[in-house]
Structure formats: C-alpha cells, structure tokens
Motif scaffolding. Structure first.
Motif, mmCIF file in Angstrom:
data_model
loop_
_atom_site.group_PDB
_atom_site.id
_atom_site.type_symbol
_atom_site.label_atom_id
_atom_site.label_comp_id
_atom_site.label_asym_id
_atom_site.label_seq_id
_atom_site.Cartn_x
_atom_site.Cartn_y
_atom_site.Cartn_z
ATOM 1 N N GLU A 82 -2.362 40.127 -21.902
ATOM 2 C CA GLU A 82 -2.052 38.737 -22.266
ATOM 3 C C GLU A 82 -1.978 37.839 -21.040
ATOM 4 O O GLU A 82 -1.994 36.627 -21.161
ATOM 5 C CB GLU A 82 -0.709 38.674 -23.015
ATOM 6 N N GLY A 83 -1.859 38.435 -19.871
ATOM 7 C CA GLY A 83 -1.701 37.654 -18.645
ATOM 8 C C GLY A 83 -3.031 37.367 -17.994
ATOM 9 O O GLY A 83 -3.882 36.692 -18.566
ATOM 10 N N GLU A 133 7.818 44.717 -22.891
ATOM 11 C CA GLU A 133 7.786 44.231 -21.503
ATOM 12 C C GLU A 133 6.559 43.363 -21.297
ATOM 13 O O GLU A 133 5.468 43.678 -21.791
ATOM 14 C CB GLU A 133 7.743 45.425 -20.545
ATOM 15 N N LEU A 134 6.749 42.281 -20.559
ATOM 16 C CA LEU A 134 5.634 41.377 -20.272
ATOM 17 C C LEU A 134 4.663 42.023 -19.283
ATOM 18 O O LEU A 134 5.008 43.000 -18.618
ATOM 19 C CB LEU A 134 6.160 40.062 -19.679
ATOM 20 N N ASP A 188 -0.920 44.203 -18.969
ATOM 21 C CA ASP A 188 -1.219 42.792 -18.720
ATOM 22 C C ASP A 188 -2.501 42.267 -19.362
ATOM 23 O O ASP A 188 -3.297 41.608 -18.711
ATOM 24 C CB ASP A 188 -1.275 42.576 -17.197
ATOM 25 N N HIS A 190 6.714 42.419 -28.952
ATOM 26 C CA HIS A 190 5.361 42.940 -29.167
ATOM 27 C C HIS A 190 4.760 42.196 -30.365
ATOM 28 O O HIS A 190 4.575 42.760 -31.440
ATOM 29 C CB HIS A 190 5.381 44.458 -29.391
ATOM 30 N N ASP A 209 1.085 45.609 -23.086
ATOM 31 C CA ASP A 209 2.037 44.545 -22.763
ATOM 32 C C ASP A 209 2.470 43.732 -23.982
ATOM 33 O O ASP A 209 1.833 43.737 -25.021
ATOM 34 C CB ASP A 209 1.443 43.609 -21.708
ATOM 35 N N HIS A 251 1.090 36.902 -32.469
ATOM 36 C CA HIS A 251 1.639 35.974 -31.476
ATOM 37 C C HIS A 251 2.769 35.125 -32.068
ATOM 38 O O HIS A 251 3.304 34.253 -31.391
ATOM 39 C CB HIS A 251 0.566 35.066 -30.851
ATOM 40 N N LEU A 272 4.619 39.878 -25.383
ATOM 41 C CA LEU A 272 4.484 38.419 -25.248
ATOM 42 C C LEU A 272 5.849 37.741 -25.087
ATOM 43 O O LEU A 272 6.864 38.256 -25.569
ATOM 44 C CB LEU A 272 3.814 37.859 -26.510
ATOM 45 N N PRO A 273 5.853 36.565 -24.473
ATOM 46 C CA PRO A 273 7.116 35.813 -24.364
ATOM 47 C C PRO A 273 7.459 35.108 -25.677
ATOM 48 O O PRO A 273 7.296 33.894 -25.810
ATOM 49 C CB PRO A 273 6.818 34.808 -23.235
ATOM 50 N N GLU A 289 5.595 46.303 -17.097
ATOM 51 C CA GLU A 289 5.707 47.364 -18.112
ATOM 52 C C GLU A 289 6.161 48.691 -17.511
ATOM 53 O O GLU A 289 5.547 49.739 -17.723
ATOM 54 C CB GLU A 289 4.347 47.568 -18.822
ATOM 55 N N VAL A 306 11.270 38.351 -25.506
ATOM 56 C CA VAL A 306 10.062 39.174 -25.329
ATOM 57 C C VAL A 306 9.838 39.979 -26.610
ATOM 58 O O VAL A 306 10.787 40.534 -27.167
ATOM 59 C CB VAL A 306 10.193 40.135 -24.122
#
Ligand code: NI
Length: 400
Positions: A140-141, A30-31, A138, A102, A81, A368, A83-84, A35, A100
């Motif tokens: 990565e956000g 989940e981004l 979050d 991990h 979290d 990534h 990643l896209p 989550e 999505v």
C-alpha cells in the motif's frame, strides 16, 4: 501426484490453521515497512514447516521450498501490510492497533500462502521443481515488491514464473476471477510547474500569465487520451490539483498542477509519458512560458501473461469447475505492485481474484473501508489454487 480433489481436501483440512493465523494477523495489523510482528510470525511458521526462509526487503520474508525432483521455479506472492484505517467491524478479532486495519485483506493473502506452503512442504518429495514464497511488505506504500526484486528474490534460483491473487468479496468463496492481458494499470504521477512572468492584473501585456498557459495545457492534455491513442487502449490522464495565485488583480509568476497517468504495459507507459512531456513543454513554449515537468514512476501495473493465465484458468477449473471461474472483461484502472515480480514482463505471471464473498450478507463493504469483512471459507480455495498452479506449472515443463 496429488489430484485436484486431494489438494482441495487438504487445503480444507488446513482451514482451522489458516483461520487462526488470519485472525492473529488481523488483530495485529502493521503498516508498510513496519511489519515486524507479521514477519516474525511468518518466519516462525515457515521454520516449523522446515522451510528455509529469511527476511527480505526489510520487513518481508523470502521462503524457498526445494522439491524432491529437479525442475523449474515458480514464485508465489502474498502482500502482508495493513492500512491506516480505524476498524469498525466489531469482530472479536478486530484490530488491536488503533488507526491500523487489514482493510484490504492482506491478512487473508498471508494466511492462505502459509497454508499453501504447509501443504506443499508436506509433499516436498513429490514436487518437480522449486517454489519461492514472496511475503511482500508495503504494497500500500511505495512498493515492497520492487525492493524484494532489487534484493534478488527472482534469482538463485532464477524464477521462471510468478503467481498471486487478491481477495475479492464481489466474488464468492469457492469461486475465482481471472482477467487475461491488462489487469491492473501502471501508475505515473506528475507535477507540472508553469513559469511565466508576474505583473499587475490590469496590464497582462507586461507579463506572461502562467494561469492562462497552465489552463491551456490542462485542456490540451485531454487530447492525449481522446486523439493520440485508440479508444480501446485504456489510458487515463487526470489532473487532480491545480494551484496558482493569491489575489484577483495579480498575475502570478507560477502555476502548478498535479495528476496521474494510468496505462497498461511498458510500451504504452513509455509512449504516454513521452507524449505528455512533449505536449506540456510545447504548449508552454508556444505561449512564451516555460514548463518544468516532474514525472515519477510508481507501480508498473499488471499485464497477465497469456500462457500463465491459461494455466491458472485450467487450475481453477480443476478445483471448482467451469461455472465457478469468472473470466473478467474489464481491466482495473487501479494499481497493484505485483507486476514488479514480472520484471518488465520478462517473467510470465498471472494475478487473479480469490473469492472471499458470502453473497453480500456480512461481506458487502468495500476494501479500504472500516467495515470491510471477508468470508474465511475463501482461505482454503486460495491456498488450493496456489498449490494447483505450482503443480501444473511444474508439469507443463518448457511448454509454457
Ligand atoms: Ni490490496
């Protein structure tokens, strides 16, 4: 009290448990800020261990293990979290969420901290202090760590030290990596808008050319890193976007460029931002233009605390021996929001590398990326280190 051998053995005994959780989380990534399933899984597992826990920062979880004896408090952190990225590993437990994945291995962090929590909870009566579990959303956000801090995760009880780590496939399972001092850079981003006066390209004297001014600023910015700080200071200023104008014969009214500043520690960060602003505004003014500087503070970076790093290094050596502890020399100019838990370096902290490599066989793809894979044997070692650091920190008492 538990010996290092016992800790490692108990962590290995939990390998099946952690691997199961890891694969479950990996299959359902989940981004950041979304989550909810991961959060429910963590809350369910902690409840089963008899550990008090509650949601924090929206989709994160804050857990507390109160030891049988009084003592200090340590915070252990795992980010949760994904990643896209569209997963292309072909693994049986590959992502079931299209687009999505991990791909940074935060599923490994989550599973190993749950394993550590289970091990610690089983020895709760022997613990001389309190362990707080930060399952942080979050990373990565835009900064779940700071939001957990803002919600008070460092208080009640007050956290005396923090510890965490990132998986690394460049380091083998059964090994750890550690960097003393500057570890991950602090990040600031900037947008500079240079305002001149537009005019016909044939008559520059009737206007003020913002492209010429902005170009001078970009060149002058290079001196911030080459002339205003020491070569050993590890500072980066990058302009990554530059936009102006519409046609070859028109001098536009505005030019704009964007970029990043990377530094280590709050003091250098403050200084660089100050020098940046002064230089940009000064060069613009000296050429008759105006510059509007928008500086945005992103992650604070990680500067590992000397004493806490020494404690972590000793814990690593106890678990895997001196030869399997890799002391790193170079800091990472990338960034990581673990530093928020160190609260402007007022809380001693250490962030390390957990080995999840397999000698570059299956696990040779960069994080990534869509092929990223990790060696699950690393889970037991990550969990064992979480536990060993806690016990050593409690034992050190006020010495740290
Ligand atoms: Ni990561």
């Amino acid at each position: 009290m538990l010996t290092s051998q016992q800790i490692l053995q108990e962590a290995k005994d939990l390998s099946g448990y952690m691997t199961g959780l890891r694969r479950d989380i990996h299959a359902h990534p989940e981004l950041g800020r979304q989550e909810t399933r991961t959060q429910a899984l963590i809350l369910r597992e902690l409840a089963a261990m008899g550990i008090e826990a509650r949601p924090c920062a929206g989709t994160g979880v804050l857990g507390v293990i109160r030891g049988g004896k009084a003592g200090r408090t340590i915070g252990l952190r795992a980010d949760i979290d994904a990643l896209p990225v569209q997963e292309e590993t072909g693994l049986p437990f590959a992502s079931q969420n299209p687009g999505v994945m991990h791909a940074c291995g935060h599923d490994l962090h989550t599973a190993s901290l749950l394993g550590a929590a289970r091990l610690l909870a089983a020895h709760r009566e022997e613990l001389c202090g309190t362990v707080k579990l930060f399952f942080q959303p979050d990373e990565e956000g835009d900064g779940g760590a700071q939001r957990m801090v803002d919600e008070g995760c460092l208080e009640n009880p007050h956290v005396d030290a923090v510890f965490g780590g990132h998986n690394s496939t460049g380091t083998q399972a059964g090994q750890y990596g550690l960097k003393y001092g500057p570890c991950y850079a602090a990040s600031n981003s900037f947008t500079v808008t240079v305002r001149g006066k537009g005019c016909h390209g044939a008559y520059p004297g009737s206007g003020i050319d913002p492209i010429a001014v902005a170009a001078q600023i970009v060149v002058a910015l290079q001196t911030l890193t080459s002339r205003r700080v020491y070569a050993t200071d590890n500072v980066v200023v990058t302009v990554g976007a530059f936009h102006a104008g519409t046609a070859g014969n028109i001098i536009p009214a505005e030019a704009q460029f964007k970029g990043i500043i990377r530094t280590f520690g709050p003091e250098m960060r403050r200084r660089m931002c100050e020098m940046f602003r002064t230089l940009v505004e000064g060069v613009a003014a000296s050429m008759g233009a105006e510059a509007e500087v928008c500086l945005v503070e992103s992650y604070p970076g990680v500067v590992n605390h000397e004493g806490m790093s020494a404690l972590a290094e000793q814990a690593m050596v106890k678990l895997v021996g001196r030869d399997n502890v890799l002391i790193q020399r170079e800091p990472n100019m990338g960034t990581e929001d673990f530093g928020a838990f160190m609260n402007q370096l007022t809380i001693p902290g250490c962030y390390c590398d957990f080995g999840f490599g397999d000698g570059q066989r299956e696990c040779r793809f960069p994080a990534h990326g869509c092929h990223y894979r990790a060696n699950e044997e690393g889970l037991a070692y990550a969990a064992a280190l979480f536990v060993q650091v806690c016990l050593d920190f409690f034992e050190a008492g006020d010495a740290l």
